[in-house]
Motif scaffolding. Structure first.
Motif, PDB file in Angstrom:
ATOM      1  N   LYS A  51       9.271  10.174  -7.128  1.00 11.41           N
ATOM      2  CA  LYS A  51       7.909  10.049  -6.865  1.00 11.41           C
ATOM      3  C   LYS A  51       6.931   9.360  -7.701  1.00 11.41           C
ATOM      4  O   LYS A  51       6.660   9.995  -8.716  1.00 11.41           O
ATOM      5  CB  LYS A  51       7.376  11.692  -6.729  1.00 11.41           C
ATOM      6  CG  LYS A  51       8.140  12.371  -5.798  1.00 11.41           C
ATOM      7  CD  LYS A  51       7.066  13.011  -4.714  1.00 11.41           C
ATOM      8  CE  LYS A  51       7.991  13.833  -3.852  1.00 11.41           C
ATOM      9  NZ  LYS A  51       8.990  13.456  -3.255  1.00 11.41           N
TER      10      LYS A  51
ATOM     11  N   ASN B 248      -4.524   1.435  -3.413  1.00  8.80           N
ATOM     12  CA  ASN B 248      -3.992   2.340  -2.485  1.00  8.80           C
ATOM     13  C   ASN B 248      -2.492   1.985  -2.494  1.00  8.80           C
ATOM     14  O   ASN B 248      -1.783   1.375  -1.918  1.00  8.80           O
ATOM     15  CB  ASN B 248      -4.352   1.855  -1.083  1.00  8.80           C
ATOM     16  CG  ASN B 248      -3.580   2.711   0.070  1.00  8.80           C
ATOM     17  OD1 ASN B 248      -2.964   3.729  -0.201  1.00  8.80           O
ATOM     18  ND2 ASN B 248      -3.598   2.334   1.194  1.00  8.80           N
TER      19      ASN B 248
ATOM     20  N   PHE C 106       2.687   5.468  -0.794  1.00  3.13           N
ATOM     21  CA  PHE C 106       2.766   6.981  -1.214  1.00  3.13           C
ATOM     22  C   PHE C 106       3.961   7.488  -1.623  1.00  3.13           C
ATOM     23  O   PHE C 106       5.056   7.038  -0.998  1.00  3.13           O
ATOM     24  CB  PHE C 106       2.353   7.608   0.339  1.00  3.13           C
ATOM     25  CG  PHE C 106       1.017   7.497   0.436  1.00  3.13           C
ATOM     26  CD1 PHE C 106      -0.025   7.141  -0.239  1.00  3.13           C
ATOM     27  CD2 PHE C 106       0.701   8.028   1.970  1.00  3.13           C
ATOM     28  CE1 PHE C 106      -1.273   7.200   0.138  1.00  3.13           C
ATOM     29  CE2 PHE C 106      -0.662   7.766   2.419  1.00  3.13           C
ATOM     30  CZ  PHE C 106      -1.547   7.377   1.390  1.00  3.13           C
ATOM     31  N   SER C 107       3.925   8.169  -2.784  1.00  2.00           N
ATOM     32  CA  SER C 107       5.337   8.684  -3.160  1.00  2.00           C
ATOM     33  C   SER C 107       6.482   7.879  -3.227  1.00  2.00           C
ATOM     34  O   SER C 107       7.709   7.951  -2.667  1.00  2.00           O
ATOM     35  CB  SER C 107       5.740   9.841  -2.386  1.00  2.00           C
ATOM     36  OG  SER C 107       4.697  10.743  -2.553  1.00  2.00           O
TER      37      SER C 107
ATOM     38  N   THR D  63      -4.620  -0.541   4.107  1.00  2.00           N
ATOM     39  CA  THR D  63      -5.489   0.511   3.749  1.00  2.00           C
ATOM     40  C   THR D  63      -6.574   0.305   5.084  1.00  2.00           C
ATOM     41  O   THR D  63      -7.055  -0.713   5.358  1.00  2.00           O
ATOM     42  CB  THR D  63      -6.225   0.401   2.556  1.00  2.00           C
ATOM     43  OG1 THR D  63      -5.362   0.043   1.417  1.00  2.00           O
ATOM     44  CG2 THR D  63      -7.138   1.617   2.251  1.00  2.00           C
TER      45      THR D  63
ATOM     46  N   THR E   1       1.793   6.225   9.305  1.00  2.00           N
ATOM     47  CA  THR E   1       1.798   7.678   8.753  1.00  2.00           C
ATOM     48  C   THR E   1       0.564   8.485   9.079  1.00  2.00           C
ATOM     49  O   THR E   1      -0.600   8.222   9.381  1.00  2.00           O
ATOM     50  CB  THR E   1       1.952   7.674   7.351  1.00  2.00           C
ATOM     51  OG1 THR E   1       1.928   9.349   6.795  1.00  2.00           O
ATOM     52  CG2 THR E   1       0.785   7.062   6.569  1.00  2.00           C
TER      53      THR E   1
ATOM     54  N   VAL F 189      -4.308   8.890  -2.613  1.00  2.00           N
ATOM     55  CA  VAL F 189      -2.981   9.553  -2.915  1.00  2.00           C
ATOM     56  C   VAL F 189      -2.593  10.434  -1.690  1.00  2.00           C
ATOM     57  O   VAL F 189      -3.678  10.878  -1.090  1.00  2.00           O
ATOM     58  CB  VAL F 189      -3.071  10.507  -4.048  1.00  2.00           C
ATOM     59  CG1 VAL F 189      -3.320   9.470  -5.454  1.00  2.00           C
ATOM     60  CG2 VAL F 189      -4.238  11.361  -3.974  1.00  2.00           C
ATOM     61  N   PRO F 190      -1.195  10.807  -1.462  1.00  2.00           N
ATOM     62  CA  PRO F 190      -0.940  11.891  -0.625  1.00  2.00           C
ATOM     63  C   PRO F 190      -1.233  13.318  -1.269  1.00  2.00           C
ATOM     64  O   PRO F 190      -1.329  13.190  -2.601  1.00  2.00           O
ATOM     65  CB  PRO F 190       0.419  11.722  -0.446  1.00  2.00           C
ATOM     66  CG  PRO F 190       0.985  11.015  -1.937  1.00  2.00           C
ATOM     67  CD  PRO F 190      -0.184  10.195  -2.323  1.00  2.00           C
TER      68      PRO F 190
ATOM     69  N   ASP G 228       3.812   8.645  -7.460  1.00  2.00           N
ATOM     70  CA  ASP G 228       2.481   8.425  -7.375  1.00  2.00           C
ATOM     71  C   ASP G 228       1.512   8.337  -8.777  1.00  2.00           C
ATOM     72  O   ASP G 228       1.084   7.825  -8.844  1.00  2.00           O
ATOM     73  CB  ASP G 228       1.743   9.651  -6.595  1.00  2.00           C
ATOM     74  CG  ASP G 228       2.655   9.764  -5.224  1.00  2.00           C
ATOM     75  OD1 ASP G 228       2.343   8.834  -4.436  1.00  2.00           O
ATOM     76  OD2 ASP G 228       2.977  10.808  -4.803  1.00  2.00           O
TER      77      ASP G 228
ATOM     78  N   ALA H 197      -4.567  11.790   3.728  1.00  2.09           N
ATOM     79  CA  ALA H 197      -4.811  11.345   2.034  1.00  2.09           C
ATOM     80  C   ALA H 197      -5.836  11.919   1.451  1.00  2.09           C
ATOM     81  O   ALA H 197      -6.709  12.612   2.251  1.00  2.09           O
ATOM     82  CB  ALA H 197      -4.638  10.124   2.183  1.00  2.09           C
TER      83      ALA H 197
ATOM     84  N   PHE I  52       1.536  -1.179   3.364  1.00  2.00           N
ATOM     85  CA  PHE I  52       0.812   0.072   3.452  1.00  2.00           C
ATOM     86  C   PHE I  52      -0.810  -0.268   3.362  1.00  2.00           C
ATOM     87  O   PHE I  52      -1.579  -0.263   2.683  1.00  2.00           O
ATOM     88  CB  PHE I  52       0.854   0.641   1.940  1.00  2.00           C
ATOM     89  CG  PHE I  52       2.153   1.359   1.778  1.00  2.00           C
ATOM     90  CD1 PHE I  52       2.529   2.525   2.294  1.00  2.00           C
ATOM     91  CD2 PHE I  52       3.332   0.520   1.095  1.00  2.00           C
ATOM     92  CE1 PHE I  52       3.921   2.923   2.428  1.00  2.00           C
ATOM     93  CE2 PHE I  52       4.547   0.989   1.384  1.00  2.00           C
ATOM     94  CZ  PHE I  52       4.984   2.299   1.856  1.00  2.00           C
TER      95      PHE I  52
END
Lengths: 511, 205
Positions: free
Chosen positions: A328, A298, A301-302, A195, A390, A352-353, A330, A394, A193
């Motif tokens: 989830k 970061n 996500f979920s 950033t 993705t 965050v999403p 988060d 965000a 993921f």
């Protein structure tokens, strides 16, 4: 005369781009044979080995020039180096033997020898990486690939001696360049993921790191976000008085973070390996969670399997505001971060999403508590397609232990970006606009809104940004009479065209 | 019925390839040449000169400049069609996605008629039958040159072109009529919600 000086100049002035291109070219050896998610570890580790070897060789040559050829004396002096390099573990020793079978085993042994010689710094860093692994193919293919890799890194363009490269940052940047490119070419698989650089720059700037700050990223990945914060302090105050802390769950990524830190000269760091939710490793003397001035992250996500089972009985009672839903993660990361902020100066930024802003049930209750405790400071909506792997947009949440007021600033920055083919990017001006708006903490029409607690409560603690920032363009009122007049004109025009076309058709013989 | 003679396209028209730009065309603010690309051309509205890219021409070879009355034929992509070149504001060439068509001197063919016929279903069917390619379809020049045209006398060509022009105007007018009706409905909805807001505010204590 010029003929003599030009080549020297060319050798001295080494650009970041040249080095980046050379390391990227080194990956060609693997392409088509090995997946990027696998070979990125090999290339990055090799870059680290080359760097350590070159610095060592550089210093060795200097001492030799200074004190003459006394191997024992030089060896003694080199014991105080940042990294100690056993002779057999040098890149050049490996390169000399590249045509002899057994490259994989030799490199592994060299890495372990380096680890043993620098235990305090490099303990366990190379445990997850094996150059002698069958991932690289059968014995012959493996020897072949590794021989190519050694040859690629022996090229003059990748001579990383201090005399040539100058500042350490060049190597660190090349390292980050690779990580970023792996992230963008293979998406989530290799980049996990990662950033995007502008987002981590934004978060670092919004945190305004000060000398003396302790900074933590509980899901630090390759550590870029932490290093951005550190760099801001160095650039702003010229001070190296800060400490970087991090934790990363994936072993190989943790190793990358460690190497990344050393390549950037951030020797004063503590990066732990382990799952932040199930097994937080950054504790204080009394085995409580350590507190930090700045917490940035970061998080994935979920995340589906975030550790719901153990959350009820969490010994640090991080989930006393409520346990996030089973699938989830988060709010698990957000709550962990909240619990690790220092009481006075503590501040945090988290990516965050959007679901985090409006999902109900347990997450709604946690959100309500965070707002009622007056922790939430700013909500920033980012454009879509910024992240690798993705397309979803965000948001960045800023939380603060000690807020100046009891309001929440909403910023809709989703329309300010430079559109790219697969990826959008934030421009410097976009970052500045966000920073200036956060600093001013004043409403800006169609961009930012300062909401009171009461207003948020009225919205059932739903933080969905359009509820607060009205981006709807006010339409000019329509003059119904004018519309009606236009209608009549258009109809007359149609009738005229009809007659005209009938005439043409008649002339063409159709009636 | 209209009398028409059958010609192959190359009997009436010279077909040239577009300017062989290699890769992306480099734009230049002070460039003295316009390089037309696919994005600048539309079957309904023709050539949008304003948004076209200005550049310097790299090669040495004299390009085939676009003249009023020439045709651009889009030879690649989802749809094959032709547009008539009106007056270029400065020396202009087209990119390699086009063929550059010019009616041969002394031939009694009106360019606008030629464009119209290329864009009609019978000729389109022939084009689709001759298109080749695995990634995207394209038409090769010899294939285009061999396709048949039905050419009536000039007077009839003029009428057909005029009819086509009127039909375009009709389409544009109908679109504006639809928009006009939408505006009426929008105004109605806005007035309705404004009125209800006012009455709600009035009833509040």
């Amino acid at each position: 005369m010029n003929d003599l000086t030009t080549p020297q100049l060319a050798q001295a002035a080494v650009s970041q781009d040249d080095i980046n291109a050379a390391v990227w070219a080194a990956c060609d050896t693997f392409r088509g044979t090995v997946d990027p998610s696998i070979y990125k570890d090999y290339v990055l580790t090799m870059l680290f080995l080359k760097y350590v070897s070159d610095v060592w060789q550089d210093h060795y040559d200097n001492y030799k020039a200074q004190y003459g050829d006394h191997p024992e004396l030089i060896a003694e002096m080199l014991k105080n180096e940042r990294f100690v390099l056993p002779a057999s573990a040098s890149f050049y020793a490996l390169h000399a033997l590249r045509h002899t079978p057994g490259n994989g085993e030799r490199i592994d042994k060299a890495l372990h020898a380096i680890e043993d010689a620098n235990l305090s710094k490099l303990r366990d860093v190379f445990q997850d990486i094996s150059f002698n692994s069958n991932k690289l193919g059968d014995e012959q293919q493996k020897n072949d690939i590794l021989r190519h890799l050694l040859e690629d890194f022996a090229k003059p363009a990748l001579n990383l001696r201090e005399g040539r490269v100058g500042s350490l940052d060049v190597i660190g940047n090349a390292y980050e360049f690779l990580i970023k490119n792996f992230a963008s070419t293979s998406g989530k698989k290799a980049g996990e993921f990662y950033t995007p650089p502008e987002v981590s720059t934004l978060m670092a700037r919004l945190m305004a790191p000060q000398p003396g700050d302790e900074i933590c990223d509980p899901t630090c990945g390759s550590g870029s976000l932490l290093m951005k914060c550190g760099r801001l302090i160095r650039e702003g105050a010229g001070s190296r008085k800060y400490a970087l802390y991090g934790q990363e769950a994936i072993g190989s990524t943790w190793a990358l973070a460690k190497m990344n830190m050393f390549l950037h000269g951030e020797d004063n760091h503590r990066i732990e390996w382990g799952d932040t939710i199930r097994n937080p490793k950054l504790l204080d003397g009394a085995n409580n969670l350590k507190h930090f001035d700045i917490v940035v992250a970061n998080p994935p996500f979920s995340l589906e399997k975030w550790g719901f089972e153990g959350a009820d009985a969490d010994k640090f009672s991080r989930f006393r505001r409520g346990v996030p839903p089973r699938t989830k993660g988060d709010y698990a990361f957000i709550l962990h971060m909240v619990e690790t902020m220092k009481p006075g100066t503590g501040r945090m930024a988290v990516v965050v999403p959007h679901g985090v802003l409006f999902r109900g049930a347990a997450e709604g209750r946690i959100r309500q508590k965070l707002i009622e405790e007056n922790l939430l400071d700013v909500v920033i909506g980012l454009p879509e397609k910024l992240f690798y792997g993705t397309g979803i947009p965000a948001a960045v949440l800023l939380l603060r232990k000690h807020k100046a007021d009891d309001q929440v600033l909403f910023i809709d920055a989703s329309r300010d970006f430079e559109a790219g083919k697969n990826q959008n990017v934030l421009r410097e001006a976009d970052l500045q606009r966000i920073q200036a708006t956060v600093a001013a903490r004043q409403p800006v029409p169609r961009y930012a809104h300062l909401a009171t607690q009461a207003q948020i409560a009225e919205n059932d603690f739903n933080l969905n940004i359009p509820r607060y920032v009205d981006t709807f363009q006010e339409e000019t009122p329509i003059d119904l009479m004018a519309v009606r007049r236009e209608r009549l004109e258009l109809k007359a025009e149609l009738a005229r065209l009809e007659t005209q076309m009938d005439a043409y058709l008649k002339e063409l013989g159709y009636e | 019925m209209i009398d028409a003679n059958l010609f192959s396209l190359s009997q009436t028209t010279a077909v040239q390839s577009g300017y062989p730009f290699r890769g992306t065309i480099e734009g230049a603010q002070d460039g003295g040449v316009i390089a037309l690309q696919m994005k600048d051309v539309d079957p309904e509205s023709g050539i949008a000169w304003a948004g076209a890219l200005r550049t310097h021409l790299p090669g040495r070879k004299g390009p085939s400049w676009l003249q009023p009355g020439d045709l651009l034929f889009v030879a690649k992509g989802a749809r094959f069609y032709a547009v008539v070149v009106d007056t270029p504001p400065m020396p202009s060439v087209c990119g390699p996605a086009f063929f550059h068509l010019r009616v041969q001197p002394g031939v009694a063919v009106e360019p606008a008629f030629l464009a119209w016929q290329i864009n009609q279903p019978p000729f389109q069917r022939l084009l689709m039958q001759s298109a080749e390619g695995s990634g995207q379809l394209s038409i090769r020049r010899p294939v285009l040159e061999a396709l048949p045209l039905a050419v009536p006398p000039l007077s009839q060509q003029h009428r057909i072109v005029a009819l086509d022009r009127a039909a375009r105007a009709e389409r544009a007018t109908l679109r504006r009529l639809i928009q006009n009706r939408e505006q009426q409905l929008h105004a109605l909805a806005e007035a309705l919600s404004a009125a209800s807001m006012r009455s709600q505010q009035a009833t509040r204590p």
